[in-house]
Design a protein around this motif. Structure first.
Motif, short mmCIF file in Angstrom:
data_model
loop_
_atom_site.label_atom_id
_atom_site.label_comp_id
_atom_site.label_asym_id
_atom_site.label_seq_id
_atom_site.Cartn_x
_atom_site.Cartn_y
_atom_site.Cartn_z
N GLN A 63 0.83 -1.20 0.00
CA GLN A 63 0.00 0.00 0.00
C GLN A 63 0.87 1.25 0.00
O GLN A 63 0.58 2.23 -0.72
CB GLN A 63 -0.92 0.00 1.21
CG GLN A 63 -1.83 1.22 1.29
CD GLN A 63 -2.83 1.14 2.43
OE1 GLN A 63 -3.47 0.11 2.64
NE2 GLN A 63 -2.97 2.22 3.19
N ALA A 64 1.93 1.25 0.78
CA ALA A 64 2.83 2.41 0.82
C ALA A 64 3.50 2.61 -0.55
O ALA A 64 3.62 3.73 -1.04
CB ALA A 64 3.88 2.23 1.90
N SER B 289 1.27 4.29 -3.10
CA SER B 289 0.79 5.62 -2.74
C SER B 289 1.82 6.67 -3.13
O SER B 289 3.03 6.41 -3.08
CB SER B 289 0.50 5.69 -1.25
OG SER B 289 -0.45 4.70 -0.86
N GLY C 24 5.85 10.39 0.23
CA GLY C 24 6.37 9.71 1.39
C GLY C 24 6.91 10.74 2.37
O GLY C 24 6.89 11.94 2.10
N TYR D 71 5.85 7.13 4.35
CA TYR D 71 4.72 6.48 4.99
C TYR D 71 5.23 5.80 6.26
O TYR D 71 6.27 5.14 6.25
CB TYR D 71 4.05 5.47 4.04
CG TYR D 71 3.29 6.20 2.96
CD1 TYR D 71 1.96 6.55 3.14
CD2 TYR D 71 3.93 6.60 1.79
CE1 TYR D 71 1.28 7.27 2.16
CE2 TYR D 71 3.26 7.32 0.82
CZ TYR D 71 1.93 7.66 1.01
OH TYR D 71 1.25 8.38 0.07
N LYS E 286 10.81 6.59 1.63
CA LYS E 286 9.50 6.19 1.12
C LYS E 286 8.65 5.65 2.25
O LYS E 286 7.44 5.92 2.32
CB LYS E 286 9.65 5.12 0.03
CG LYS E 286 8.32 4.62 -0.54
CD LYS E 286 7.56 5.74 -1.24
CE LYS E 286 6.27 5.23 -1.85
NZ LYS E 286 5.49 6.32 -2.52
N MET E 287 9.27 4.89 3.16
CA MET E 287 8.54 4.36 4.31
C MET E 287 9.50 4.17 5.47
O MET E 287 10.70 3.90 5.27
CB MET E 287 7.85 3.04 3.96
CG MET E 287 8.75 1.92 3.54
SD MET E 287 7.85 0.47 2.89
CE MET E 287 7.32 1.07 1.28
N ALA F 27 4.91 12.86 7.95
CA ALA F 27 4.30 11.68 7.35
C ALA F 27 3.36 12.03 6.20
O ALA F 27 2.53 12.93 6.31
CB ALA F 27 3.54 10.89 8.40
N ALA F 28 3.47 11.27 5.11
CA ALA F 28 2.47 11.33 4.04
C ALA F 28 1.27 10.46 4.38
O ALA F 28 0.19 10.65 3.82
CB ALA F 28 3.10 10.87 2.72
N GLY F 29 1.45 9.54 5.29
CA GLY F 29 0.37 8.67 5.72
C GLY F 29 0.87 7.70 6.77
O GLY F 29 2.08 7.54 6.97
N VAL F 30 -0.07 7.07 7.47
CA VAL F 30 0.25 6.10 8.51
C VAL F 30 -0.48 4.80 8.20
O VAL F 30 -1.68 4.80 7.91
CB VAL F 30 -0.17 6.62 9.90
CG1 VAL F 30 0.03 5.54 10.97
CG2 VAL F 30 0.61 7.88 10.27
N ILE F 31 0.23 3.68 8.27
CA ILE F 31 -0.34 2.37 8.00
C ILE F 31 -0.02 1.45 9.19
O ILE F 31 1.16 1.24 9.52
CB ILE F 31 0.21 1.76 6.70
CG1 ILE F 31 0.00 2.73 5.52
CG2 ILE F 31 -0.45 0.41 6.42
CD1 ILE F 31 0.68 2.29 4.24
#
Length: 497
Positions: free
Chosen positions: A298-299, A302, A305, A307, A449-450, A467-471
């Motif tokens: 998923q990261a 997307s 980053g 992520y 990237k992550m 963060a560009a996102g959290v998973i």
């Protein structure tokens, strides 16, 4: 007690013993673990902790601003981990009590404790410590205690202290403020301005650490009401304790503690109201946990980053070894470019230091401490950098500084580059509380990237701003959110749920 009338400044003893204990972790916590992070006695305690953003740093500042005579005893704080050995605890307590006895007479005692410390000799170590301190100073000397909001608090702790004060935030960004508050409350006690009356309510509930963020339900709703209550002049202190689910004790779970000025009925009513709010939001959803392979995919799919891949089952701040390998396997399998993970692995560190910077090495990393966190991973890569692993935190108020000060000491540290993955190997496990942990060894967090963080909530203060996102990942480990996996023996009945 008016200092001018007494012709001397109040004599205030200061100390603390802090540990968040995971009862199911296989490696015990020893005196060496305290020495590795924060262990100070006497004047050295003031020198080491005065400028930190810890609770005890706030106590020191608050006392100095009031011109009190500070009588430092002993302070010990270790990284969360397994049950504390009898030798370690007894040594720390004996040092604290010996200096306290030598300092008598004292007018008050300020203590920094955790609330979820378990030792080989006590399931309720905070009460044990307070009882010993009371035995030295007697029933009339005021004792004010600052606690981590993850404490599991029993009735003896409430009864033995005059006032309890707890962190209001998770991630913990307010310990220094709570230390200042404890000094302000002590001033009121010394001047006879307040007569504390406390009430404790323990709702039948058990919260996984992933559910104890104070910006999230259920605790967000409790703190909102608690803030309104604190505005009332008769309220001295409110402790919203989320509890620490991995400490197997009769008091494990949330607790609400309200202290008023000579109004026990109001304290009971408010504590029960807060408990009812907590229970009303007990079903607040935990995040969705993805298998590591899906989280990495998923990261990668997307944009942008970094992520943040949350490996909360290997939450170092909850007592895990910090060497879980599930996320590393997934990143290597997907040939991730600019993925970063930190693993505590002294054996791998030693091999890389022996090889030297620039060397190509073949070795196994992670998964070596216990059976909970995956198998070691065989890797081949380049030793990009060797570092002594001592860095100053970028955030002045961060979770790490709550107990240990503002300097990160990871032991010898290695940046190992395996394909496109950055593996930061450390001798000591250190939670991801500050970006200096990566930047100090040469990895630029913003360019990743992550990034895998071995934390449940505490990473947020440092990592969310970039963060560009959290998973969230469903990894193996001692700090899984699935509490049914643990063989509890001491929980109170009815069982929290």
């Amino acid at each position: 007690m008016d200092a001018s009338a007494d012709r001397r400044s109040p004599r205030i003893a200061l100390g603390g013993i802090i540990h968040e204990t995971h009862s199911f972790a296989e490696t015990p916590t020893t005196l060496a673990d305290f020495a590795a992070q924060s262990l100070h006695e006497g004047a050295d305690m003031l020198t080491a902790m005065a400028e930190t953003r810890s609770a005890i740093g706030g106590m020191i500042q608050g006392a100095q601003e009031r011109g009190w005579t500070l009588l430092p005893t002993a302070y010990g704080a270790a990284m969360p981990g397994g049950i504390v050995t009898a030798h370690a605890y007894q040594t720390l307590l004996e040092r604290l009590l010996a200096r306290l006895e030598a300092a008598l007479p004292v007018d008050g005692v300020l203590l920094a404790l955790h609330g979820a410390m378990v030792t080989e000799i006590s399931l309720d170590t905070e009460s044990h410590t307070l009882e010993a301190v009371r035995g030295v100073v007697g029933p009339d000397v005021p004792i004010v205690v600052v606690l981590d909001m993850h404490g599991n608090i029993g009735r003896p702790t409430v009864e033995l202290a005059d006032v309890l004060i707890a962190f209001n935030t998770n991630p913990h960004v307010d310990p220094h403020a709570r230390g200042l508050e404890s000094a302000a409350v002590m001033a009121q006690l010394l001047q006879g301005e307040i007569r504390p009356a406390a009430a404790l309510v323990q709702p039948p509930l058990l919260l996984a650490p992933q559910a104890t963020g104070t910006d999230d339900l259920p605790l967000r709703a409790v703190h909102a009401r608690a803030a309104e209550m604190r505005a009332e002049p008769s309220v001295i202190s409110i402790c919203v304790m989320g509890g620490f689910a991995y400490a197997d004790t009769p008091d494990t779970g949330p607790s609400l503690i309200v202290t008023t000025d000579d109004n026990p009925a109001l304290a009971r009513r408010y504590a029960q109201e807060l408990a009812d709010i907590l229970l009303a939001h007990r079903d607040a959803a935990l995040p969705r946990f993805l298998p590591p392979e899906e989280a990495v995919a998923q990261a990668l799919a997307s944009p942008g980053g970094p992520y943040i891949l949350v490996d909360s089952a290997d939450n170092i701040g909850g007592g895990t070894p910090g060497d879980g390998t599930d996320a590393l396997r997934a990143m290597l399998a997907h040939d991730v470019q600019e993925g970063t993970i930190v693993l505590a692995d002294p054996e791998a560190v030693a091999a890389c230091w022996e090889a030297g910077e620039g060397a190509q090495v073949s070795l196994s990393v992670g998964g070596k401490v216990d059976r909970w966190h995956g198998q070691p991973v065989a890797v081949q890569g380049e030793v990009r950098r060797l570092s002594p692993g001592t860095f100053t935190c970028e955030l002045p108020d961060n979770h790490f500084a709550s107990f240990f000060g503002n300097v990160i000491q990871m032991g010898r540290t290695v940046w190992l580059r395996v394909g496109g993955v950055n593996i930061i190997l450390t001798e000591r496990k250190i939670p991801p509380f500050d970006l200096a942990q990566l930047r100090g060894v040469g990895v630029i967090p913003e360019q990743q990237k992550m990034i895998v963080v071995k934390s449940a909530v505490a990473y947020r203060a440092a990592y969310l701003p970039i963060a560009a996102g959290v998973i969230e990942m469903d990894t193996s480990g001692l700090c899984t959110a699935n509490l049914s996996r643990f063989p509890y023996r001491h929980l109170r009945r009815p069982l929290p749920s």
